[in-house]
Motif scaffolding. Structure first.
Motif, PDB file in Angstrom:
ATOM      1  N   THR A 184     -25.780  32.404 -34.220  1.00  0.00           N
ATOM      2  CA  THR A 184     -26.832  31.678 -33.516  1.00  0.00           C
ATOM      3  C   THR A 184     -28.026  32.582 -33.201  1.00  0.00           C
ATOM      4  OG1 THR A 184     -25.637  32.107 -31.457  1.00  0.00           O
ATOM      5  CG2 THR A 184     -25.291  29.972 -32.479  1.00  0.00           C
ATOM      6  N   GLY A 185     -27.954  33.861 -33.578  1.00  0.00           N
ATOM      7  CA  GLY A 185     -29.071  34.778 -33.360  1.00  0.00           C
ATOM      8  C   GLY A 185     -29.319  35.071 -31.888  1.00  0.00           C
ATOM      9  N   LEU A 186     -28.293  34.853 -31.082  1.00  0.00           N
ATOM     10  CA  LEU A 186     -28.404  35.014 -29.636  1.00  0.00           C
ATOM     11  C   LEU A 186     -28.508  36.489 -29.240  1.00  0.00           C
ATOM     12  CD1 LEU A 186     -28.199  32.976 -27.284  1.00  0.00           C
ATOM     13  CD2 LEU A 186     -25.746  33.412 -27.251  1.00  0.00           C
ATOM     14  N   SER A 187     -29.206  36.752 -28.159  1.00  0.00           N
ATOM     15  CA  SER A 187     -29.209  38.073 -27.536  1.00  0.00           C
ATOM     16  C   SER A 187     -28.162  38.035 -26.437  1.00  0.00           C
ATOM     17  CB  SER A 187     -30.566  38.373 -26.906  1.00  0.00           C
ATOM     18  OG  SER A 187     -31.598  37.979 -27.774  1.00  0.00           O
ATOM     19  N   ALA A 188     -27.536  39.167 -26.168  1.00  0.00           N
ATOM     20  CA  ALA A 188     -26.471  39.137 -25.173  1.00  0.00           C
ATOM     21  C   ALA A 188     -26.348  40.448 -24.425  1.00  0.00           C
ATOM     22  CB  ALA A 188     -25.135  38.792 -25.847  1.00  0.00           C
ATOM     23  N   LEU A 189     -25.913  40.319 -23.168  1.00  0.00           N
ATOM     24  CA  LEU A 189     -25.538  41.466 -22.346  1.00  0.00           C
ATOM     25  C   LEU A 189     -24.104  41.188 -21.915  1.00  0.00           C
ATOM     26  CD1 LEU A 189     -26.272  44.086 -20.861  1.00  0.00           C
ATOM     27  CD2 LEU A 189     -27.142  42.681 -18.975  1.00  0.00           C
ATOM     28  N   ILE A 190     -23.187  41.997 -22.418  1.00  0.00           N
ATOM     29  CA  ILE A 190     -21.761  41.716 -22.252  1.00  0.00           C
ATOM     30  C   ILE A 190     -21.087  42.875 -21.534  1.00  0.00           C
ATOM     31  CG2 ILE A 190     -19.595  41.208 -23.447  1.00  0.00           C
ATOM     32  CD1 ILE A 190     -21.233  40.041 -25.754  1.00  0.00           C
ATOM     33  N   ALA A 191     -20.636  42.614 -20.315  1.00  0.00           N
ATOM     34  CA  ALA A 191     -19.932  43.648 -19.554  1.00  0.00           C
ATOM     35  C   ALA A 191     -18.471  43.675 -19.972  1.00  0.00           C
ATOM     36  CB  ALA A 191     -20.036  43.360 -18.061  1.00  0.00           C
ATOM     37  N   THR A 192     -17.961  44.853 -20.245  1.00  0.00           N
ATOM     38  CA  THR A 192     -16.556  45.000 -20.614  1.00  0.00           C
ATOM     39  C   THR A 192     -16.046  46.380 -20.231  1.00  0.00           C
ATOM     40  OG1 THR A 192     -14.962  44.938 -22.429  1.00  0.00           O
ATOM     41  CG2 THR A 192     -17.159  45.745 -22.964  1.00  0.00           C
ATOM     42  N   HIS A 193     -14.743  46.454 -19.959  1.00  0.00           N
ATOM     43  CA  HIS A 193     -14.101  47.753 -19.745  1.00  0.00           C
ATOM     44  C   HIS A 193     -13.527  48.280 -21.050  1.00  0.00           C
ATOM     45  CE1 HIS A 193     -14.442  47.915 -15.462  1.00  0.00           C
ATOM     46  NE2 HIS A 193     -13.806  46.781 -15.285  1.00  0.00           N
ATOM     47  N   ASN A 194     -13.515  47.408 -22.054  1.00  0.00           N
ATOM     48  CA  ASN A 194     -12.841  47.738 -23.305  1.00  0.00           C
ATOM     49  C   ASN A 194     -13.795  48.488 -24.237  1.00  0.00           C
ATOM     50  OD1 ASN A 194     -11.742  47.607 -25.933  1.00  0.00           O
ATOM     51  ND2 ASN A 194     -10.491  45.848 -25.341  1.00  0.00           N
ATOM     52  N   MET A 195     -13.600  49.799 -24.376  1.00  0.00           N
ATOM     53  CA  MET A 195     -14.530  50.621 -25.159  1.00  0.00           C
ATOM     54  C   MET A 195     -14.508  50.248 -26.639  1.00  0.00           C
ATOM     55  SD  MET A 195     -16.236  52.226 -23.045  1.00  0.00           S
ATOM     56  CE  MET A 195     -17.205  53.087 -24.285  1.00  0.00           C
ATOM     57  N   ALA A 196     -13.352  49.819 -27.136  1.00  0.00           N
ATOM     58  CA  ALA A 196     -13.269  49.428 -28.549  1.00  0.00           C
ATOM     59  C   ALA A 196     -14.148  48.198 -28.798  1.00  0.00           C
ATOM     60  CB  ALA A 196     -11.825  49.149 -28.942  1.00  0.00           C
ATOM     61  N   LEU A 197     -14.119  47.255 -27.869  1.00  0.00           N
ATOM     62  CA  LEU A 197     -14.971  46.064 -28.002  1.00  0.00           C
ATOM     63  C   LEU A 197     -16.443  46.456 -27.845  1.00  0.00           C
ATOM     64  CD1 LEU A 197     -13.041  43.275 -26.020  1.00  0.00           C
ATOM     65  CD2 LEU A 197     -12.870  43.909 -28.422  1.00  0.00           C
ATOM     66  N   ALA A 198     -16.720  47.310 -26.864  1.00  0.00           N
ATOM     67  CA  ALA A 198     -18.108  47.741 -26.631  1.00  0.00           C
ATOM     68  C   ALA A 198     -18.687  48.386 -27.884  1.00  0.00           C
ATOM     69  CB  ALA A 198     -18.167  48.710 -25.451  1.00  0.00           C
ATOM     70  N   ALA A 199     -17.854  49.157 -28.578  1.00  0.00           N
ATOM     71  CA  ALA A 199     -18.325  49.894 -29.762  1.00  0.00           C
ATOM     72  C   ALA A 199     -18.732  48.959 -30.902  1.00  0.00           C
ATOM     73  CB  ALA A 199     -17.239  50.856 -30.231  1.00  0.00           C
ATOM     74  N   GLU A 200     -18.290  47.699 -30.840  1.00  0.00           N
ATOM     75  CA  GLU A 200     -18.662  46.741 -31.888  1.00  0.00           C
ATOM     76  C   GLU A 200     -20.025  46.106 -31.630  1.00  0.00           C
ATOM     77  OE1 GLU A 200     -15.622  43.915 -33.060  1.00  0.00           O
ATOM     78  OE2 GLU A 200     -14.087  45.316 -32.363  1.00  0.00           O
ATOM     79  N   MET A 201     -20.605  46.398 -30.482  1.00  0.00           N
ATOM     80  CA  MET A 201     -21.915  45.812 -30.162  1.00  0.00           C
ATOM     81  C   MET A 201     -23.030  46.731 -30.657  1.00  0.00           C
ATOM     82  SD  MET A 201     -20.974  44.181 -26.473  1.00  0.00           S
ATOM     83  CE  MET A 201     -19.236  43.964 -26.085  1.00  0.00           C
ATOM     84  N   ASP A 202     -24.289  46.267 -30.562  1.00  0.00           N
ATOM     85  CA  ASP A 202     -25.414  47.028 -31.119  1.00  0.00           C
ATOM     86  C   ASP A 202     -25.711  48.272 -30.303  1.00  0.00           C
ATOM     87  OD1 ASP A 202     -25.852  45.068 -33.089  1.00  0.00           O
ATOM     88  OD2 ASP A 202     -26.938  43.841 -31.639  1.00  0.00           O
ATOM     89  N   ARG A 203     -25.388  48.208 -29.032  1.00  0.00           N
ATOM     90  CA  ARG A 203     -25.793  49.279 -28.131  1.00  0.00           C
ATOM     91  C   ARG A 203     -24.825  49.296 -26.958  1.00  0.00           C
ATOM     92  NH1 ARG A 203     -31.439  49.107 -24.757  1.00  0.00           N
ATOM     93  NH2 ARG A 203     -31.590  51.326 -24.340  1.00  0.00           N
ATOM     94  N   VAL A 204     -24.492  50.481 -26.478  1.00  0.00           N
ATOM     95  CA  VAL A 204     -23.603  50.592 -25.319  1.00  0.00           C
ATOM     96  C   VAL A 204     -24.351  51.298 -24.197  1.00  0.00           C
ATOM     97  CG1 VAL A 204     -21.413  51.489 -24.434  1.00  0.00           C
ATOM     98  CG2 VAL A 204     -21.578  50.761 -26.833  1.00  0.00           C
ATOM     99  N   LEU A 205     -24.418  50.638 -23.039  1.00  0.00           N
ATOM    100  CA  LEU A 205     -25.069  51.235 -21.873  1.00  0.00           C
ATOM    101  C   LEU A 205     -24.046  51.393 -20.760  1.00  0.00           C
ATOM    102  CD1 LEU A 205     -28.416  49.243 -21.786  1.00  0.00           C
ATOM    103  CD2 LEU A 205     -28.047  51.596 -22.564  1.00  0.00           C
ATOM    104  N   ARG A 206     -24.120  52.525 -20.085  1.00  0.00           N
ATOM    105  CA  ARG A 206     -23.198  52.810 -18.990  1.00  0.00           C
ATOM    106  C   ARG A 206     -23.964  52.765 -17.672  1.00  0.00           C
ATOM    107  NH1 ARG A 206     -18.362  55.158 -18.758  1.00  0.00           N
ATOM    108  NH2 ARG A 206     -18.408  55.418 -21.005  1.00  0.00           N
TER     109      ARG A 206
END
Ligand code: ADP
Ligand code: ADP
Length: 225
Positions: free
Chosen positions: A194-216
């Motif tokens: 859907t070309g959506l932009s997203a901000l996704i909070a997670t504790h799961n680093m493996a999942l975070a690593a699949e996103m475009d950018r990781v912010l702490r």
């Protein structure tokens, strides 16, 4: 173009009291169109505070919240609520589906509230449910669905009104690890398609690593990685 720009956000609770706590100390964040950003934060770091401010549910003490070019940090409540309905989709750790309504109706109702005709709303619900593999579950109530299925319906509901930005707070945090991985993949496919932009909070680093950018988020500020 940027979907969301957060500028110099400051947020303090209990100001002037012994338990005063400054949670955000000049947070800057830009989410370009189509980008999926992971937000990783230790418990108590201010993740919920940041998501609530970005989601126009709370206001910063200072700084700006610019959604699709419009500064809404100090806009009237009615304007913020309208922007929330039209431009933002929310997913939480728990699905918050309405128990007395079917999966389809849970996706149709927010569209009716937004002025969409019932026919169009039902067609969109059917399309979204198909994308997450739940066509055969369309008429089931939440209680008749598994945890992973409930969360997939919640994703569809979040996308029902075609938001520009998805805000997700531990969207798979309530699921067992195997289900979490599957459901997360479904979410990412849906977001990408859907070309959506997203901000996704997670504790799961493996999942975070699949996103475009990781912010702490730590110590009141955001850092890369
Ligand atoms: P996280 O979601 O990362 O766990 P929160 O944003 O919920 O963090 O909270 C960050 C800090 O601010 C915590 O120390 C929390 O106790 C405090 N806090 C959050 N909301 C309030 C509030 N409404 N009043 C006072 N303190 C709050
Ligand atoms: P509406 O009048 O359109 O229902 P609301 O302000 O009640 O608008 O809610 C808009 C969205 O924000 C909904 O998805 C709702 O679940 C979520 N929401 C509202 N209040 C809170 C809150 N305090 N914390 C987290 N999410 C909230």
């Amino acid at each position: 173009s940027d979907v969301l720009v957060l500028e110099k956000l400051e947020k303090c609770y209990n100001r002037g009291k012994p338990n005063e706590i400054t949670v955000l100390k000049g947070v800057n964040l830009t989410i370009p169109k189509g980008q999926v950003t992971a937000l990783v934060a230790p418990s108590g770091a201010g993740k919920s505070t940041l998501l609530h401010i970005a989601g126009l549910l709370d206001t910063p003490d200072s700084g700006r919240v610019v959604l699709e070019g419009e500064d809404l940090s100090r806009a009237r409540d009615a304007k913020r609520t309208a922007a929330r309905r039209e431009k933002l989709g929310f997913v939480y750790q728990f699905h918050h589906l309405l128990p007395e309504f079917s999966a389809t109706e849970n996706i149709v109702l927010p569209q009716l509230a937004n002025g969409v005709s019932r026919g169009d709303a039902q067609a969109r619900a059917a399309d979204l449910l198909g994308r997450v593999g739940l066509t055969s579950r369309a008429d089931h109530r939440p209680s008749a669905l598994s945890g992973g299925e409930q969360q997939r319906v919640a994703f569809c509901r979040a996308l029902a009104n075609g938001p520009s930005l998805l805000l997700a707070d531990e969207p798979t945090g309530n699921l067992d690890p195997a289900t979490s991985d599957t459901v997360f993949d479904v979410l990412m496919d849906l977001v990408r398609e859907t070309g959506l932009s997203a901000l996704i909070a997670t504790h799961n680093m493996a999942l975070a690593a699949e996103m475009d950018r990781v912010l702490r988020l730590d110590g009141g500020a955001l850092t890369e990685g």
